[in-house]
Design an enzyme around this catalytic site. Structure first.
Site, PDB file in Angstrom:
ATOM      1  N   LYS A   9       5.312   3.803 -10.619  1.00 31.89           N
ATOM      2  CA  LYS A   9       5.472   2.452 -11.434  1.00 31.89           C
ATOM      3  C   LYS A   9       5.667   2.686 -12.985  1.00 31.89           C
ATOM      4  O   LYS A   9       5.518   3.733 -13.460  1.00 31.89           O
ATOM      5  CB  LYS A   9       3.887   1.910 -11.602  1.00 31.89           C
ATOM      6  CG  LYS A   9       3.475   1.275 -10.161  1.00 31.89           C
ATOM      7  CD  LYS A   9       2.347   0.403 -10.180  1.00 31.89           C
ATOM      8  CE  LYS A   9       1.970  -0.078  -8.704  1.00 31.89           C
ATOM      9  NZ  LYS A   9       0.755  -1.106  -9.062  1.00 31.89           N
ATOM     10  N   TYR A  49       5.508  -8.418  -3.546  1.00 30.49           N
ATOM     11  CA  TYR A  49       4.165  -8.853  -4.051  1.00 30.49           C
ATOM     12  C   TYR A  49       3.813 -10.038  -3.697  1.00 30.49           C
ATOM     13  O   TYR A  49       3.165 -11.023  -4.235  1.00 30.49           O
ATOM     14  CB  TYR A  49       3.695  -8.560  -5.492  1.00 30.49           C
ATOM     15  CG  TYR A  49       3.646  -7.179  -5.707  1.00 30.49           C
ATOM     16  CD1 TYR A  49       2.631  -6.209  -5.012  1.00 30.49           C
ATOM     17  CD2 TYR A  49       3.950  -6.568  -7.067  1.00 30.49           C
ATOM     18  CE1 TYR A  49       2.612  -4.955  -5.329  1.00 30.49           C
ATOM     19  CE2 TYR A  49       3.890  -5.304  -7.231  1.00 30.49           C
ATOM     20  CZ  TYR A  49       2.864  -4.305  -6.361  1.00 30.49           C
ATOM     21  OH  TYR A  49       2.677  -3.071  -6.996  1.00 30.49           O
ATOM     22  N   ASN A 112      -1.812   0.947 -12.741  1.00 31.78           N
ATOM     23  CA  ASN A 112      -2.260   2.154 -11.978  1.00 31.78           C
ATOM     24  C   ASN A 112      -1.537   3.224 -11.124  1.00 31.78           C
ATOM     25  O   ASN A 112      -1.565   3.616 -10.175  1.00 31.78           O
ATOM     26  CB  ASN A 112      -3.375   1.271 -10.865  1.00 31.78           C
ATOM     27  CG  ASN A 112      -2.358   0.523 -10.026  1.00 31.78           C
ATOM     28  OD1 ASN A 112      -1.328   0.346 -10.125  1.00 31.78           O
ATOM     29  ND2 ASN A 112      -3.031  -0.282  -9.018  1.00 31.78           N
ATOM     30  N   HIS A 115       2.487   2.654  -6.319  1.00 30.21           N
ATOM     31  CA  HIS A 115       2.317   1.971  -5.234  1.00 30.21           C
ATOM     32  C   HIS A 115       2.609   2.702  -4.016  1.00 30.21           C
ATOM     33  O   HIS A 115       3.372   3.493  -3.941  1.00 30.21           O
ATOM     34  CB  HIS A 115       3.393   0.580  -5.138  1.00 30.21           C
ATOM     35  CG  HIS A 115       3.510  -0.039  -4.020  1.00 30.21           C
ATOM     36  ND1 HIS A 115       2.684  -0.910  -3.471  1.00 30.21           N
ATOM     37  CD2 HIS A 115       4.385   0.508  -2.780  1.00 30.21           C
ATOM     38  CE1 HIS A 115       3.145  -1.392  -2.241  1.00 30.21           C
ATOM     39  NE2 HIS A 115       3.903  -0.604  -1.640  1.00 30.21           N
ATOM     40  N   GLU A 126       9.165  -2.299   3.686  1.00 27.46           N
ATOM     41  CA  GLU A 126       9.384  -2.106   2.291  1.00 27.46           C
ATOM     42  C   GLU A 126      10.610  -0.823   2.267  1.00 27.46           C
ATOM     43  O   GLU A 126      11.287  -1.014   1.144  1.00 27.46           O
ATOM     44  CB  GLU A 126       7.827  -1.241   1.596  1.00 27.46           C
ATOM     45  CG  GLU A 126       6.862  -2.498   1.571  1.00 27.46           C
ATOM     46  CD  GLU A 126       5.737  -2.112   1.178  1.00 27.46           C
ATOM     47  OE1 GLU A 126       5.345  -1.117   0.780  1.00 27.46           O
ATOM     48  OE2 GLU A 126       4.985  -2.995   0.934  1.00 27.46           O
TER      49      GLU A 126
HETATM   50  N1  UDP Z   1      -3.135  -5.904  -9.443  1.00 20.81           N
HETATM   51  C1  UDP Z   1      -3.760  -6.433 -10.415  1.00 20.81           C
HETATM   52  N2  UDP Z   1      -5.009  -7.205 -10.885  1.00 20.81           N
HETATM   53  C2  UDP Z   1      -5.737  -7.446  -9.526  1.00 20.81           C
HETATM   54  C3  UDP Z   1      -5.080  -6.821  -8.412  1.00 20.81           C
HETATM   55  C4  UDP Z   1      -4.085  -6.169  -8.229  1.00 20.81           C
HETATM   56  O1  UDP Z   1      -3.100  -6.342 -11.703  1.00 20.81           O
HETATM   57  O2  UDP Z   1      -6.680  -7.940  -9.645  1.00 20.81           O
HETATM   58  C5  UDP Z   1      -1.829  -5.274  -9.472  1.00 20.81           C
HETATM   59  C6  UDP Z   1      -2.062  -3.759  -9.394  1.00 20.81           C
HETATM   60  O3  UDP Z   1      -1.116  -3.199 -10.129  1.00 20.81           O
HETATM   61  C7  UDP Z   1      -1.934  -3.391  -7.858  1.00 20.81           C
HETATM   62  C8  UDP Z   1      -0.891  -4.540  -7.406  1.00 20.81           C
HETATM   63  O4  UDP Z   1      -1.169  -5.757  -8.127  1.00 20.81           O
HETATM   64  O5  UDP Z   1      -1.496  -2.123  -7.512  1.00 20.81           O
HETATM   65  C9  UDP Z   1      -0.926  -4.924  -5.881  1.00 20.81           C
HETATM   66  O6  UDP Z   1      -2.106  -5.240  -5.626  1.00 20.81           O
HETATM   67  P1  UDP Z   1      -2.694  -4.964  -4.226  1.00 20.81           P
HETATM   68  O7  UDP Z   1      -4.093  -5.644  -3.863  1.00 20.81           O
HETATM   69  O8  UDP Z   1      -1.913  -4.824  -3.054  1.00 20.81           O
HETATM   70  O9  UDP Z   1      -3.211  -3.303  -4.474  1.00 20.81           O
HETATM   71  P2  UDP Z   1      -2.626  -1.961  -4.109  1.00 20.81           P
HETATM   72  O10 UDP Z   1      -2.424  -1.926  -2.597  1.00 20.81           O
HETATM   73  O11 UDP Z   1      -1.704  -1.547  -5.073  1.00 20.81           O
HETATM   74  O12 UDP Z   1      -3.771  -0.986  -4.136  1.00 20.81           O
HETATM   75 MG    MG Z   2      -0.792  -3.303  -2.015  1.00 19.32          MG
END
Ligand code: UDP
Ligand code: MG
Length: 154
Positions: A9, A49, A112, A115, A126
């Site tokens: 990212k 997303y 974070n 992905h 994907e």
């Molecule tokens: N995210 C965020 N706030 C939240 C949850 C998710 O900004 O409360 C962002 C974060 O960058 C995350 C991405 O949205 O990596 C996708 O969310 P997901 O729940 O799919 O988490 P991941 O699979 O990345 O752990």
């Molecule tokens: Mg995810």
């Protein structure tokens, strides 16, 4: 063998963590079968997303993911999807376990670093969303015999 999809990212690009993150994934024994830099836009992020478009943080997530180009990659290995999710750690970097990528490199729930696909089904979707077939390479993994036992290499 299974393939999974990752995005380094903008938080990884801006903080010059690309090498550190890819090194961890390669040292684990995962093989890179596709990799490129690209600028994401609203259209592809709304697909990628889709499960989050109605969440209040979605506009902020779009800004975050469009802040710089990203590096997308495909990684190959036995149970690659689950293995990479384990290496990545929990979504909120402050809660992610030490030793994971997010746990070691981040302080944010949104910024974070990486992905990673969350299921084999989503990994296929994907990979096809971000790569053309000719951008994925099938080359001899000559160190695989040192990484796996024979039964594990199917
Ligand atoms: N995210 C965020 N706030 C939240 C949850 C998710 O900004 O409360 C962002 C974060 O960058 C995350 C991405 O949205 O990596 C996708 O969310 P997901 O729940 O799919 O988490 P991941 O699979 O990345 O752990
Ligand atoms: Mg995810």
């Amino acid at each position: 063998m299974e393939q999974t999809f990752i995005i380094l990212k903008p938080s990884a690009i801006r903080r010059s963590l690309v090498g550190d993150v890819l090194t961890r994934l390669q040292r684990k024994g995962l093989f890179i079968t596709g990799i490129k830099m690209m600028q994401l836009d609203d259209t592809i992020l709304r697909e990628h997303y889709a499960h989050l478009v109605d969440r209040p943080f979605f506009p902020s997530l779009l800004r975050s993911m469009e802040a710089t180009p990203v590096i997308v990659a495909v990684l190959k290995g036995k149970d690659a999807v689950a293995v990479v999710r384990t290496l990545v750690g929990a979504t909120n970097s402050r809660l992610a376990a030490p030793g994971t990528i997010r746990g070691d490199f981040g302080m944010s729930g949104q910024e974070n670093i990486i992905h990673a696909s969350d299921s084999p089904e989503n990994a296929l979707v994907e990979i096809n969303r971000f790569f053309r077939p000719e951008e994925i390479f099938d080359y001899p993994m000559i160190t695989a015999e040192a990484i796996y036992c024979p039964d594990e290499m199917n």
